[in-house]
Design a protein around this motif. Structure first.
Motif, PDB file in Angstrom:
ATOM      1  N   HIS A 140      20.488  -0.680   4.849  1.00 11.13           N
ATOM      2  CA  HIS A 140      21.420  -1.621   5.465  1.00 11.13           C
ATOM      3  C   HIS A 140      22.139  -2.501   4.449  1.00 11.13           C
ATOM      4  CE1 HIS A 140      20.055  -0.280   9.277  1.00 11.13           C
ATOM      5  NE2 HIS A 140      18.862  -0.841   9.211  1.00 11.13           N
ATOM      6  N   THR A 141      21.576  -2.667   3.247  1.00 11.19           N
ATOM      7  CA  THR A 141      22.192  -3.559   2.272  1.00 11.19           C
ATOM      8  C   THR A 141      23.464  -2.994   1.663  1.00 11.19           C
ATOM      9  OG1 THR A 141      20.787  -2.640   0.531  1.00 11.19           O
ATOM     10  CG2 THR A 141      19.970  -4.579   1.698  1.00 11.19           C
ATOM     11  N   GLY A 142      23.690  -1.680   1.787  1.00 14.04           N
ATOM     12  CA  GLY A 142      24.875  -1.078   1.195  1.00 14.04           C
ATOM     13  C   GLY A 142      24.730  -0.751  -0.272  1.00 14.04           C
ATOM     14  N   PHE A 143      23.503  -0.788  -0.811  1.00 13.45           N
ATOM     15  CA  PHE A 143      23.268  -0.458  -2.209  1.00 13.45           C
ATOM     16  C   PHE A 143      22.570   0.894  -2.305  1.00 13.45           C
ATOM     17  CE2 PHE A 143      24.079  -4.930  -2.761  1.00 13.45           C
ATOM     18  CZ  PHE A 143      24.588  -5.039  -4.045  1.00 13.45           C
ATOM     19  N   LEU A 144      22.909   1.649  -3.325  1.00  7.33           N
ATOM     20  CA  LEU A 144      22.244   2.905  -3.664  1.00  7.33           C
ATOM     21  C   LEU A 144      21.488   2.680  -4.968  1.00  7.33           C
ATOM     22  CD1 LEU A 144      21.859   5.987  -3.149  1.00  7.33           C
ATOM     23  CD2 LEU A 144      23.880   6.342  -4.576  1.00  7.33           C
ATOM     24  N   LYS A 145      20.177   2.879  -4.938  1.00  4.60           N
ATOM     25  CA  LYS A 145      19.335   2.549  -6.089  1.00  4.60           C
ATOM     26  C   LYS A 145      18.545   3.767  -6.528  1.00  4.60           C
ATOM     27  CE  LYS A 145      18.913  -2.242  -4.568  1.00  4.60           C
ATOM     28  NZ  LYS A 145      18.016  -3.373  -4.273  1.00  4.60           N
ATOM     29  N   TYR A 146      18.505   3.962  -7.851  1.00  4.84           N
ATOM     30  CA  TYR A 146      17.762   5.047  -8.487  1.00  4.84           C
ATOM     31  C   TYR A 146      16.605   4.440  -9.271  1.00  4.84           C
ATOM     32  CZ  TYR A 146      21.759   8.178  -7.630  1.00  4.84           C
ATOM     33  OH  TYR A 146      22.751   8.922  -7.053  1.00  4.84           O
ATOM     34  N   HIS A 147      15.390   4.922  -9.003  1.00  4.94           N
ATOM     35  CA  HIS A 147      14.198   4.404  -9.675  1.00  4.94           C
ATOM     36  C   HIS A 147      13.466   5.567 -10.333  1.00  4.94           C
ATOM     37  CE1 HIS A 147      11.593   0.691  -9.757  1.00  4.94           C
ATOM     38  NE2 HIS A 147      10.827   1.591 -10.387  1.00  4.94           N
ATOM     39  N   ASP A 148      13.236   5.460 -11.641  1.00  5.30           N
ATOM     40  CA  ASP A 148      12.510   6.490 -12.378  1.00  5.30           C
ATOM     41  C   ASP A 148      11.018   6.290 -12.155  1.00  5.30           C
ATOM     42  OD1 ASP A 148      11.383   8.235 -14.212  1.00  5.30           O
ATOM     43  OD2 ASP A 148      12.980   7.953 -15.675  1.00  5.30           O
ATOM     44  N   VAL A 149      10.367   7.214 -11.445  1.00 14.79           N
ATOM     45  CA  VAL A 149       8.958   7.044 -11.114  1.00 14.79           C
ATOM     46  C   VAL A 149       8.046   7.424 -12.272  1.00 14.79           C
ATOM     47  CG1 VAL A 149       9.378   7.423  -8.668  1.00 14.79           C
ATOM     48  CG2 VAL A 149       8.809   9.363 -10.118  1.00 14.79           C
ATOM     49  N   SER A 150       8.577   8.061 -13.306  1.00 12.83           N
ATOM     50  CA  SER A 150       7.741   8.398 -14.457  1.00 12.83           C
ATOM     51  C   SER A 150       7.619   7.237 -15.435  1.00 12.83           C
ATOM     52  CB  SER A 150       8.303   9.630 -15.177  1.00 12.83           C
ATOM     53  OG  SER A 150       9.601   9.363 -15.681  1.00 12.83           O
ATOM     54  N   THR A 151       8.629   6.376 -15.500  1.00 18.77           N
ATOM     55  CA  THR A 151       8.587   5.215 -16.398  1.00 18.77           C
ATOM     56  C   THR A 151       8.523   3.888 -15.644  1.00 18.77           C
ATOM     57  OG1 THR A 151      11.017   5.120 -16.504  1.00 18.77           O
ATOM     58  CG2 THR A 151       9.874   6.473 -18.141  1.00 18.77           C
ATOM     59  N   GLY A 152       8.824   3.898 -14.350  1.00 21.17           N
ATOM     60  CA  GLY A 152       8.791   2.668 -13.566  1.00 21.17           C
ATOM     61  C   GLY A 152      10.019   1.798 -13.727  1.00 21.17           C
ATOM     62  N   GLN A 153      11.101   2.310 -14.291  1.00 24.57           N
ATOM     63  CA  GLN A 153      12.306   1.523 -14.527  1.00 24.57           C
ATOM     64  C   GLN A 153      13.342   1.796 -13.442  1.00 24.57           C
ATOM     65  OE1 GLN A 153      13.624   2.546 -18.427  1.00 24.57           O
ATOM     66  NE2 GLN A 153      12.005   1.401 -19.465  1.00 24.57           N
ATOM     67  N   LEU A 154      14.090   0.744 -13.105  1.00 24.16           N
ATOM     68  CA  LEU A 154      15.223   0.885 -12.194  1.00 24.16           C
ATOM     69  C   LEU A 154      16.406   1.400 -12.998  1.00 24.16           C
ATOM     70  CD1 LEU A 154      16.160   0.362  -9.246  1.00 24.16           C
ATOM     71  CD2 LEU A 154      17.007  -1.843 -10.042  1.00 24.16           C
ATOM     72  N   VAL A 155      16.774   2.649 -12.777  1.00 24.51           N
ATOM     73  CA  VAL A 155      17.793   3.289 -13.601  1.00 24.51           C
ATOM     74  C   VAL A 155      19.186   2.784 -13.256  1.00 24.51           C
ATOM     75  CG1 VAL A 155      18.862   5.518 -14.147  1.00 24.51           C
ATOM     76  CG2 VAL A 155      16.387   5.331 -13.947  1.00 24.51           C
ATOM     77  N   SER A 156      19.473   2.695 -11.961  1.00 25.37           N
ATOM     78  CA  SER A 156      20.831   2.334 -11.561  1.00 25.37           C
ATOM     79  C   SER A 156      20.797   1.646 -10.203  1.00 25.37           C
ATOM     80  CB  SER A 156      21.713   3.579 -11.504  1.00 25.37           C
ATOM     81  OG  SER A 156      23.028   3.244 -11.132  1.00 25.37           O
ATOM     82  N   GLU A 157      21.722   0.723 -10.023  1.00 22.01           N
ATOM     83  CA  GLU A 157      21.883   0.008  -8.754  1.00 22.01           C
ATOM     84  C   GLU A 157      23.368  -0.056  -8.446  1.00 22.01           C
ATOM     85  OE1 GLU A 157      20.483  -4.229  -6.694  1.00 22.01           O
ATOM     86  OE2 GLU A 157      20.091  -3.799  -8.798  1.00 22.01           O
ATOM     87  N   LEU A 158      23.801   0.754  -7.494  1.00 21.52           N
ATOM     88  CA  LEU A 158      25.220   0.919  -7.207  1.00 21.52           C
ATOM     89  C   LEU A 158      25.565   0.293  -5.870  1.00 21.52           C
ATOM     90  CD1 LEU A 158      25.509   4.676  -8.219  1.00 21.52           C
ATOM     91  CD2 LEU A 158      25.949   2.692  -9.649  1.00 21.52           C
ATOM     92  N   ARG A 159      26.635  -0.459  -5.839  1.00 24.20           N
ATOM     93  CA  ARG A 159      27.128  -1.058  -4.605  1.00 24.20           C
ATOM     94  C   ARG A 159      28.187  -0.152  -4.003  1.00 24.20           C
ATOM     95  NH1 ARG A 159      30.548  -6.673  -4.076  1.00 24.20           N
ATOM     96  NH2 ARG A 159      30.590  -6.783  -1.802  1.00 24.20           N
TER      97      ARG A 159
END
Length: 526
Positions: A204-223
């Protein structure tokens, strides 16, 4: 004289279908360069060996898809009931048809592991269960007492993600909570890119988020800037995420680009769901205007359209190209929809009385369709849905724990960076084929880089606003009439600091204090 083929007729029976560009023709032209001739001979030999090895695989691929077939024109395959199909199939396939009555915590969303071995159920009212559906063995069961919007297996059946009311959580196969992803707030859609190890969320927030589960880092946060995301599926061919929005558009995203790669206007109303086939050629989109449209995403062109009696809620495409459409209490399976001709009759139809379909998903390598609905879960038989000849080195439905561990290590070593996601993955590693006049020489490239560095040095400006900027004037105008305790306390401290500095300055110059000038009698009135 007609050119002769390289292979005799008996050898070419299984080879001809693997040739590219028609029958193989060996050129008779010889170059004067002996080195070039040897290279051409080696290429011819490699081509011959490749054809023979490709033809030899026919001996290993013995299985074929078995579809339902009508005996005459009066008989229709969509009229076959599940009970009739169960009586006609073998015992092992008949045991794979079952139902789970779970009326208290529905409607249920479902997901299967990549090898089709495990089933993950997620009830809207907080019930989550992971199970080996072929053995009927329950791995874990959770009652979260919280809204569950979506569930998704990660790279194997050992870990799964649950999009709950506020945050997204990751659990292991025993139901132990491993991580709480605070960056993923109010996610309603989950997906996983297995070759990049990226967990993708939208909602619902309108954001697309990519999270790398092997390193635990948030790769990208796109509006996305297009409101809430209503549907999300990945293109298995190039790992591009396809998002459906409320204005009837489908946008395609990559984590390294801030803007959508492609935007398509596919429906007159909100997009309810979408699906992309395994080869990444066709996309099916269901809209709230009761339309189901087939798009060729290589040309971004609509090739066919259908209508359902009520708006479809779930779409999925099997390994062999069957399309399942969930609408109301019905699940309809269509065949040959991506072969360029309009299909007038469905392949199969199944009714779940008194229960609305939430999500339908085909099981990999199986002729089974799983359906999550308001009253629980149903597993129905769809002949011909599964891939008959699969690559066990890629995905093995019968792998042991040792093979699973080795496969996990191998996939982590071969993990692709997120920057490689593009509309055309074949462009990676290609050579710049522009003319030599357009390409820059090595010396010109260095000069261009030096010019950019010098230009960048001269144009650097401090990223600060002046004291007399419009924002500061506006804030001062707002604050000048507001009096609170904090402001009075700060003014008092500043005044005391100013008096202390003045006193210190006067003592340094030898000027006596005012208290001494007034005298002991009058200084108390100061």
């Amino acid at each position: 004289m007609a050119p002769t083929n390289k292979y005799p007729a008996k050898e070419r029976i299984g080879v001809s279908k693997y040739e590219r560009g028609g029958p193989y023709k060996k050129t008779k032209k010889q170059s004067r360069d002996k080195k070039l001739n040897s290279k051409l001979q080696r290429i011819d030999r490699q081509y011959k060996e490749a054809l023979q090895s490709a033809a030899g695989t026919d001996l290993l691929l013995q299985e074929e898809q078995g579809f339902l077939e009508a005996e005459n024109d009066m008989e229709k395959t969509f009229k076959f009931k599940q009970d009739e199909i169960v009586e006609a199939v073998d015992a092992s396939t008949a045991n794979k048809k079952f139902e789970l009555k779970l009326p208290e915590f529905g409607p249920y969303t479902i997901d299967y592991s990549r090898n089709g071995r495990d089933l993950l159920l997620g009830g809207k009212k907080g019930h989550v269960a992971s199970m080996d559906w072929r053995k009927g063995q329950l791995n874990c069961e959770l009652h979260l007492n919280e809204t569950v919007n979506a569930v998704k297996y990660l790279h194997n059946d050992q870990y799964f993600a649950v999009a709950q009311k506020k945050y997204t959580f990751i659990y292991d196969h025993q139901g132990t909570e491993l991580h709480r992803l605070k960056q993923h707030v109010e996610a309603t859609l989950l997906d996983f890119l297995p070759y990049h190890f990226l967990l993708v969320t939208a909602g619902h927030t309108g954001f697309l988020k990519y999270h790398d589960v092997s390193t635990g880092q948030l790769v990208s946060e796109l509006r996305t800037k297009m409101g809430p995301t209503l549907a999300m599926k990945q293109n298995p061919w190039n790992a591009v995420m396809c998002l459906g929005h409320g204005n009837g558009t489908v946008s395609m995203w990559a984590p390294n680009m801030p803007d959508p790669l492609v935007k398509l206007q596919v429906a007159r109303g909100p997009v309810r769901d979408l699906a992309v086939d395994r080869e990444g050629k066709y996309m099916a989109v269901a809209g709230a205007d009761k339309s189901i449209k087939i798009w060729d995403i290589r040309k971004f062109k609509e090739v066919d359209h259908y209508y359902s009696q009520t708006p479809a809620t779930s779409l999925d495409i099997s390994d062999t190209g069957l399309l399942s459409v969930g609408w109301g209490p019905h699940v309809t399976v269509w065949k040959d929809m991506f072969k360029g001709k309009h299909v007038s009759e469905p392949y199969m139809n199944h009714l779940i009385p008194g229960s609305k379909v939430q999500k339908a998903k085909f099981v990999p390598f199986e002729d089974i369709l799983g359906v999550g609905h308001e009253e629980g879960f149903s597993s129905i038989i769809v002949p011909g849905a599964g891939e008959a000849n699969y690559d066990a080195l890629e995905l093995n439905p019968y792998e042991s724990s040792k093979q699973r561990q080795e496969q996990e290590v191998r996939s982590l070593l071969n993990k692709l960076p997120s920057d490689t996601i593009a509309l055309d993955p074949n462009v990676i590693g290609t050579v710049d084929k522009r003319a030599s006049t357009v390409r820059l020489k090595p010396g010109e490239i260095n000069e261009l880089a030096d010019d950019k560095e010098e230009k960048g040095k001269t144009e650097i400006k401090p990223d600060v606003k002046g004291k007399n900027s419009g924002l500061r004037r506006h804030l001062r105008k707002q604050r000048q009439n507001v009096i609170d305790q904090r402001k009075l306390r700060i003014e008092k401290n500043l005044r005391m600091e100013k008096e202390a500095r003045q006193k210190k300055h006067k003592l340094a110059q030898g000027i006596p204090e005012e208290k001494d000038l007034l005298g002991p009698a009058l200084s108390r009135f100061k």
